[in-house]
Motif scaffolding. Structure first.
Motif, PDB file in Angstrom:
ATOM      1  N   ARG A   1       0.810  -1.221   0.000  1.00  0.00           N
ATOM      2  CA  ARG A   1       0.000   0.000   0.000  1.00  0.00           C
ATOM      3  C   ARG A   1       0.839   1.265   0.000  1.00  0.00           C
ATOM      4  O   ARG A   1       0.362   2.318  -0.427  1.00  0.00           O
ATOM      5  CB  ARG A   1      -0.961  -0.027   1.184  1.00  0.00           C
ATOM      6  N   ALA A   2       2.076   1.172   0.455  1.00  0.00           N
ATOM      7  CA  ALA A   2       2.950   2.340   0.474  1.00  0.00           C
ATOM      8  C   ALA A   2       3.716   2.526  -0.833  1.00  0.00           C
ATOM      9  O   ALA A   2       4.308   3.574  -1.052  1.00  0.00           O
ATOM     10  CB  ALA A   2       3.947   2.224   1.626  1.00  0.00           C
ATOM     11  N   SER A   3       3.679   1.527  -1.700  1.00  0.00           N
ATOM     12  CA  SER A   3       4.477   1.554  -2.926  1.00  0.00           C
ATOM     13  C   SER A   3       3.734   2.208  -4.079  1.00  0.00           C
ATOM     14  O   SER A   3       2.513   2.191  -4.139  1.00  0.00           O
ATOM     15  CB  SER A   3       4.843   0.123  -3.333  1.00  0.00           C
ATOM     16  N   GLU A   4       4.503   2.748  -4.979  1.00  0.00           N
ATOM     17  CA  GLU A   4       3.947   3.236  -6.243  1.00  0.00           C
ATOM     18  C   GLU A   4       3.450   2.031  -7.034  1.00  0.00           C
ATOM     19  O   GLU A   4       4.038   0.948  -6.951  1.00  0.00           O
ATOM     20  CB  GLU A   4       5.017   3.978  -7.044  1.00  0.00           C
ATOM     21  N   PRO A   5       2.370   2.185  -7.791  1.00  0.00           N
ATOM     22  CA  PRO A   5       1.807   1.047  -8.522  1.00  0.00           C
ATOM     23  C   PRO A   5       2.828   0.277  -9.369  1.00  0.00           C
ATOM     24  O   PRO A   5       2.824  -0.953  -9.375  1.00  0.00           O
ATOM     25  CB  PRO A   5       0.717   1.669  -9.396  1.00  0.00           C
TER      26      PRO A   5
END
Length: 157
Positions: free
Chosen positions: A124-128
């Motif tokens: 959830r914290a990562s870029e897609p």
């Protein structure tokens, strides 16, 4: 974001959890949750509940003893903090990781929940575009870390 299958528990974790000393699993759960706790603390710096859950776990790790009421409250408080976050987010998953880690003091299998919620927080914290890779790296760290802790554990504990 494309959904990742985070409900699958990577091999050899299920068998390792069944074969690993309870305290080692508590250490591993703590370490998995600590890696993502800043995602909660950055968003909710005044909410100390997830951190307090990890402190309760640490007290058990240090002493080998705990009061069920203390561990249960610490775990449930961290999960309440997750609910208070509202929508799914890295902070919510990080709080859940802390709650599961604290619960590992009572039930070793909760260590898997701490690891899975930590993976969810990373996702959830990562870029897609980098989410799958970030999760894979975190999962590799989790496996290596548990393997290392298992090697350090005295036999027949």
């Amino acid at each position: 974001k494309t959904a990742l299958k985070l409900t699958h528990i990577a091999e050899p974790l299920p068998s390792w959890v069944a074969e690993t000393d309870h305290r080692i699993l508590g250490l591993w759960a703590r370490d998995c949750a600590v890696r993502v706790l800043p995602l909660f603390e950055a968003a909710f710096p005044a909410d100390l509940r997830p951190g307090a859950a990890l402190q309760a776990l640490q007290a058990w790790l240090d002493s080998g003893e705990f009061q069920m009421a203390v561990i249960r409250k610490a775990s449930l408080d961290a999960h309440e903090a997750a609910r208070d976050v509202g929508a799914d987010s890295p902070a919510r998953s990080a709080a859940r990781a802390a709650g599961q880690a604290a619960a590992a003091a009572h039930v070793p299998r909760h260590s898997l929940g701490a690891a899975q919620y930590a993976l969810q927080a990373v996702f959830r914290a990562s870029e897609p575009a980098s989410a799958a890779g970030s999760v894979a790296l975190e999962q590799q760290w989790q496996l290596r870390h548990l393997a290392g802790l298992r090697r350090q554990s005295p036999p027949d504990r």
